[in-house]
Scaffold this active site. Structure first.
Site, PDB file in Angstrom:
ATOM      1  CG  ASP A 142     -12.419   1.105   4.258  1.00  0.00           C
ATOM      2  OD1 ASP A 142     -11.259   1.480   4.070  1.00  0.00           O
ATOM      3  OD2 ASP A 142     -13.019   1.272   5.337  1.00  0.00           O
ATOM      4  CB  CYS A 195      -0.949  -0.010   1.196  1.00  0.00           C
ATOM      5  SG  CYS A 195      -2.310  -1.185   1.000  1.00  0.00           S
ATOM      6  CE  LYS A 199      -4.298   2.698  -0.426  1.00  0.00           C
ATOM      7  NZ  LYS A 199      -5.209   3.130   0.661  1.00  0.00           N
TER       8      LYS A 199
END
Length: 348
Positions: A51, A17, A20
């Site tokens: 989410d 992540c 990103k």
């Protein structure tokens, strides 16, 4: 292709992540995009950076849809697949739902990575889906310069069990289910600086399914849930604050950390995403005087397959925390509270 083993993490400019888009860049890109629109059954769209999307059916059942994928943060292909799948499925749990099926998303640099490694990535992802009790029902693959893997996941829940990131109430207790430090661990993995036992701790947390979110959503005292991923506890905490129009107060000493997270952060194992997160969110954060750099780095540390941030009525916090720990989240902790006030984060 060379017979020398390929380190997956060296084939990507970032990983997990942490790759990103810069949150400030993302805000600019989305600024002129229309919101999802006036669809009566679209309960959750893109209005609060939640989410997953949620669509209500006639019988009170809701369909939850999400997708998540990234480049590798580890060199073991099977572990990469497991981490990516756990991370993608987490979005459904964070909405209060249970997954029902997944589709694989695969991009691989053909000619630079052995087919056996690609197969291992897919098997790793499928093993986590099996643990979650869902099939990988299809997918799509393309030739890409860097390895990419993830899932599109579909889940369901009852309408009353939907948990948005924007529904916290003043005075709520805030619970974090997993320890922080995944980003600094990933930086140490890439630079081969992880201490003994660190990799096992890293894999244990990043492959633990957040299925407890679906159980928590059955409790009306649990008001909001979101998962903590690439924007760190500050970024996702700020999304909760902005969505609810509240101040989020985080007790720095209460934050659970992976065993070597503080030492690694002190030694400079910090990701570029951590710096980008601070540049994007720092103006909305009040730090205590003398806050050390290592602590700030952990506050913005990008979490891949991180924990759930849960806002619940203060009277229900003890029971909720016990339920989370009974589900296997031994380091889950009450980390702060919400207060009436401007949409900011205050670290105490």
């Amino acid at each position: 292709m060379s017979d020398a083993p390929v380190r997956l993490s060296t084939l990507a400019h970032g990983g997990g992540c942490g790759c990103k888009l810069d949150p400030a860049v993302l805000r600019t890109l989305l600024a002129d995009q229309p919101v999802a629109g006036p669809f009566e059954r679209l309960l959750v769209g893109n209005e609060t950076a939640d989410d997953a999307a949620v669509w209500a059916l006639d019988d009170g059942t809701c369909v939850i849809a999400t997708t998540d994928f990234f480049t590798p943060m580890v060199d073991d292909p099977h572990d990469f697949g497991r981490i990516a799948a756990t991370n993608a499925i987490s979005d459904v749990y964070a909405m209060g739902g249970r997954p029902i099926m997944a589709l694989a998303i695969l991009g691989m640099p053909v000619g630079r990575i052995a087919p056996e490694m690609v197969a291992a990535i897919l098997k790793g992802g499928a093993s986590i889906c099996a643990e979650a009790g869902i099939p990988v029902a299809g997918g799509h693959s393309i030739d890409t310069p860097e390895p990419i893997y993830g899932l599109a996941v579909i889940g369901t829940c009852r309408r009353e069990e939907v948990r948005r990131n924007a529904d916290a109430k003043p005075g709520d207790a805030l619970i974090l289910t997993k320890p922080l430090g995944v980003g600094v661990y990933s930086a140490a993995i890439k630079r081969e600086g992880l201490p003994e036992g660190g990799y096992a701790d890293f894999i244990a947390t990043t492959t633990r399914l957040n299925r407890v979110g679906a159980d928590l959503a059955q409790d009306p005292a649990v008001h909001a849930i979101t998962d903590v991923t690439g924007f760190g506890i500050l970024g996702h905490g700020l999304e909760l604050a902005r969505g609810a129009g509240l101040t989020v107060v985080i007790e720095a000493d209460a934050l659970p950390l992976l065993p070597a997270a503080e030492a690694l952060a002190r030694d400079g194992f910090v990701t570029g995403a951590s710096h980008r997160n601070w540049a994007a969110f720092g103006e909305a954060v009040d730090l205590p005087e003398g806050c050390p750099a290592w602590r700030r780095h952990l506050l913005t540390d990008p979490q891949t397959s991180g924990g759930l941030l849960v806002a619940c009525a203060p009277a229900a916090a003890t029971a909720a925390l016990a339920r989370i720990r009974e589900a296997g989240f031994d380091q889950a902790s009450v980390i702060g509270r919400t207060e009436a006030g401007s949409a900011r984060i205050r670290i105490v």
